[in-house]
Design a protein around this motif. Structure first.
Motif, PDB file in Angstrom:
ATOM      1  N   GLU A  39       0.393  -1.838  -0.020  1.00  6.61           N
ATOM      2  CA  GLU A  39      -0.183   0.197  -0.124  1.00  6.61           C
ATOM      3  C   GLU A  39       0.451   1.457  -0.047  1.00  6.61           C
ATOM      4  O   GLU A  39       1.629   1.665   1.036  1.00  6.61           O
ATOM      5  N   PRO A  40       0.504   2.170  -0.784  1.00  7.52           N
ATOM      6  CA  PRO A  40       1.602   3.312  -1.154  1.00  7.52           C
ATOM      7  C   PRO A  40       1.538   4.510   0.036  1.00  7.52           C
ATOM      8  O   PRO A  40      -0.048   4.461   0.261  1.00  7.52           O
ATOM      9  N   GLN A  41       2.633   5.062   0.432  1.00  5.35           N
ATOM     10  CA  GLN A  41       2.570   5.909   1.330  1.00  5.35           C
ATOM     11  C   GLN A  41       2.704   7.281   0.846  1.00  5.35           C
ATOM     12  O   GLN A  41       2.863   7.450  -0.322  1.00  5.35           O
ATOM     13  N   HIS A  42       1.402   8.176   1.115  1.00  2.00           N
ATOM     14  CA  HIS A  42       0.965   9.007   0.118  1.00  2.00           C
ATOM     15  C   HIS A  42       1.484  10.373   1.269  1.00  2.00           C
ATOM     16  O   HIS A  42       1.295  10.376   2.670  1.00  2.00           O
ATOM     17  N   GLU A  43       2.251  11.359   0.439  1.00  2.00           N
ATOM     18  CA  GLU A  43       2.380  12.310   1.130  1.00  2.00           C
ATOM     19  C   GLU A  43       2.290  13.797   0.894  1.00  2.00           C
ATOM     20  O   GLU A  43       2.297  13.424  -1.269  1.00  2.00           O
ATOM     21  N   GLN A  44       3.226  14.587   0.894  1.00  2.00           N
ATOM     22  CA  GLN A  44       2.356  16.455   0.012  1.00  2.00           C
ATOM     23  C   GLN A  44       3.554  17.240   0.576  1.00  2.00           C
ATOM     24  O   GLN A  44       3.741  17.116   1.620  1.00  2.00           O
ATOM     25  N   LEU A  45       4.452  18.207  -0.501  1.00  2.00           N
ATOM     26  CA  LEU A  45       4.998  18.877  -0.231  1.00  2.00           C
ATOM     27  C   LEU A  45       4.811  20.271  -0.826  1.00  2.00           C
ATOM     28  O   LEU A  45       4.427  19.735  -2.062  1.00  2.00           O
ATOM     29  N   VAL A  46       4.422  21.153  -0.216  1.00  2.00           N
ATOM     30  CA  VAL A  46       4.391  22.575  -0.232  1.00  2.00           C
ATOM     31  C   VAL A  46       5.166  23.696   0.026  1.00  2.00           C
ATOM     32  O   VAL A  46       6.481  23.385   0.872  1.00  2.00           O
ATOM     33  N   ILE A  47       6.152  23.707  -1.932  1.00  2.00           N
ATOM     34  CA  ILE A  47       7.627  24.944  -1.564  1.00  2.00           C
ATOM     35  C   ILE A  47       7.888  25.071  -1.086  1.00  2.00           C
ATOM     36  O   ILE A  47       7.707  26.169  -0.398  1.00  2.00           O
ATOM     37  N   HIS A  48       6.695  26.497  -1.327  1.00  2.00           N
ATOM     38  CA  HIS A  48       6.799  28.070  -0.990  1.00  2.00           C
ATOM     39  C   HIS A  48       5.060  28.153   0.276  1.00  2.00           C
ATOM     40  O   HIS A  48       3.921  27.982  -0.061  1.00  2.00           O
ATOM     41  N   GLU A  49       5.162  29.232   1.458  1.00  2.00           N
ATOM     42  CA  GLU A  49       4.113  29.236   2.298  1.00  2.00           C
ATOM     43  C   GLU A  49       4.450  30.812   2.551  1.00  2.00           C
ATOM     44  O   GLU A  49       5.923  31.181   2.925  1.00  2.00           O
ATOM     45  N   SER A  50       3.604  31.480   2.285  1.00  2.00           N
ATOM     46  CA  SER A  50       3.461  33.274   3.117  1.00  2.00           C
ATOM     47  C   SER A  50       5.065  34.121   2.416  1.00  2.00           C
ATOM     48  O   SER A  50       5.936  34.769   2.911  1.00  2.00           O
ATOM     49  N   GLY A  51       5.188  33.481   2.106  1.00  2.00           N
ATOM     50  CA  GLY A  51       6.060  34.030   0.208  1.00  2.00           C
ATOM     51  C   GLY A  51       7.717  33.630   0.231  1.00  2.00           C
ATOM     52  O   GLY A  51       8.255  33.692   0.158  1.00  2.00           O
ATOM     53  N   GLU A  52       7.682  32.350   1.329  1.00  2.00           N
ATOM     54  CA  GLU A  52       8.705  32.195   1.575  1.00  2.00           C
ATOM     55  C   GLU A  52       9.080  30.912   1.183  1.00  2.00           C
ATOM     56  O   GLU A  52       7.778  30.237   1.419  1.00  2.00           O
ATOM     57  N   TYR A  53       9.934  30.187   2.140  1.00  2.00           N
ATOM     58  CA  TYR A  53      10.402  28.422   1.547  1.00  2.00           C
ATOM     59  C   TYR A  53       9.107  27.868   2.760  1.00  2.00           C
ATOM     60  O   TYR A  53       9.569  28.459   3.960  1.00  2.00           O
ATOM     61  N   SER A  54       8.683  26.512   2.404  1.00  2.00           N
ATOM     62  CA  SER A  54       8.102  26.483   3.469  1.00  2.00           C
ATOM     63  C   SER A  54       9.063  25.472   4.983  1.00  2.00           C
ATOM     64  O   SER A  54      10.003  25.455   4.178  1.00  2.00           O
ATOM     65  N   LYS A  55       8.815  24.876   6.289  1.00  2.00           N
ATOM     66  CA  LYS A  55       9.832  24.847   6.740  1.00  2.00           C
ATOM     67  C   LYS A  55       9.784  23.868   6.451  1.00  2.00           C
ATOM     68  O   LYS A  55      11.015  22.631   6.683  1.00  2.00           O
TER      69      LYS A  55
END
Length: 238
Positions: free
Chosen positions: A209-225
């Motif tokens: 069963e594949p592990q599902h992940e998500q990555l957001v690059i930018h948050e509030s105009g900066e790189y995300s944590k």
């Protein structure tokens, strides 16, 4: 001033390469699952970015790394980047197609594969031949890529790739015919409100069963944590 891109532990001169250093490549190099022992293979190394990132991440283990590149200009650039790096003795360049290289190897002999493959199956190709080779599947179809991965990957190994969402979904479906199965998949979004643009994909020989992940690059105009945490071992200013 050196051309290319300087990271914390190495420099990449991408002059003569079809594709320059990209965020896609850095994300994949940081995200890919790497083994504690065994050979690592970078298919279509280009400037050598993924091989160098893999070498940095496995410094304490000393894994041997082979980087395959069919384009002469990119192979020349990659070899220079490897020679100038702290891991020159661990990285071997193979200037040939992955199909030819695989035909000379034992089945199941590679512990991990990383690949930022050609994206486009259709559409107008770039006039620059090296860029067309890097971006379009004319010299490496996804079928041929999956065939090589299926043959080379060890039963416990993992192959990590990055593709646009549509092409990634198609590859995951096609992989099953090669006895390869999605182990992890990460949707990459440039911002929280935008639709995913890329899929980071990990394939393995055993169904799960594949592990599902998500990555957001930018948050509030900066790189995300999350993006900073993923890439800070490489980017100079993180």
């Amino acid at each position: 001033m050196a051309k290319g891109f300087t990271f914390k532990q190495f420099h990449v001169n991408d002059y003569g390469c079809g594709m320059p250093v990209s965020t896609d490549g850095v994300m994949l190099g940081a995200w890919a699952a790497l083994p504690t022992s065994g050979q690592i293979l970078d298919i279509g190394t280009g400037s050598g970015l993924l091989a160098l990132m893999s070498a940095q991440r496995t410094t304490s283990n000393g894994n041997p790394i082979t980087a395959i590149e069919i384009d002469r200009g990119a192979a020349t650039a990659a070899q220079k980047n490897f020679s100038d790096s702290p891991w020159s003795e661990r990285i071997e360049l193979a200037h040939q197609s992955v199909q030819d290289w695989a035909s000379q190897q034992p089945a199941g002999s590679v512990a991990a594969i990383v690949c930022n493959p050609p994206y486009f199956n259709h559409g107008e190709q770039a006039e620059c031949q090296s860029r067309a080779t890097a971006r379009h599947t004319g010299t490496l179809s996804h079928h041929d890529l999956l065939s090589a991965i299926s043959y080379l990957l060890s039963p416990t190994g993992s192959a990590s790739l990055i593709l646009p969402v549509y092409e990634g979904e198609q590859l995951i479906q096609a992989a099953r015919a090669h006895q390869l199965y999605c182990q992890r998949v990460c949707e990459v979004k440039t911002t929280e409100r935008k639709a995913p643009t890329r899929l980071l994909i990990a394939l393995a020989a055993s169904p799960s069963e594949p592990q599902h992940e998500q990555l957001v690059i930018h948050e509030s105009g900066e790189y995300s944590k999350a993006f900073v945490a993923l890439t800070k071992a490489f980017y100079l200013k993180m």
